[in-house]
Design an enzyme around this catalytic site. Sequence first.
Site, short mmCIF file in Angstrom:
data_model
loop_
_atom_site.label_atom_id
_atom_site.label_comp_id
_atom_site.label_asym_id
_atom_site.label_seq_id
_atom_site.Cartn_x
_atom_site.Cartn_y
_atom_site.Cartn_z
CD GLU A 143 -3.05 -0.86 2.28
OE1 GLU A 143 -3.07 0.19 2.97
OE2 GLU A 143 -3.90 -1.77 2.40
CG ASP A 186 -8.55 1.62 5.56
OD1 ASP A 186 -7.34 1.52 5.86
OD2 ASP A 186 -8.99 1.35 4.42
#
Length: 144
Positions: free
Chosen positions: A23, A96
């Site tokens: 990521e 998240d």
Amino acid sequence: MIVLPTAVREAIFERARDGDPDEICGVLGGEYEPGSRSRVASQHPAENVAEESRTRYEIDPEEQLRIFDRLEDRGEEIVGFYHSHPRGPPRPSATDTARATWPDRSYLIVSLEPLEVGSWRWRTAADGADAPGDRFEREELVVE
């Protein structure tokens, strides 16, 4: 709503492709309007220092402060943050959601399969007793 210049979107896409399988992450600068419309003027890449960088992202706090200082020097505000999901959809994961900390800021998420981008604002329950708990709300993303 968040307004994102095409050049900034393309730069983030390129970083996401180059960073694959990890990521990537960074900070968005520009004009921030609480609860309303924000306009991105710049993106500031940050190193992903997460131990599990293929499925998580983390910006080093000292690097984040340097980016914030750079934004202030440029007369820009913190619009939000961005990161990629190399193998996932462009929406917030459970991780998240658990790690979000900037109320009313945008969290831009790039997916590589398929290549697309989504944006979400982090909302908190602090607005009132009847407000739902902390959560992401999808926001309109306008690319110019």
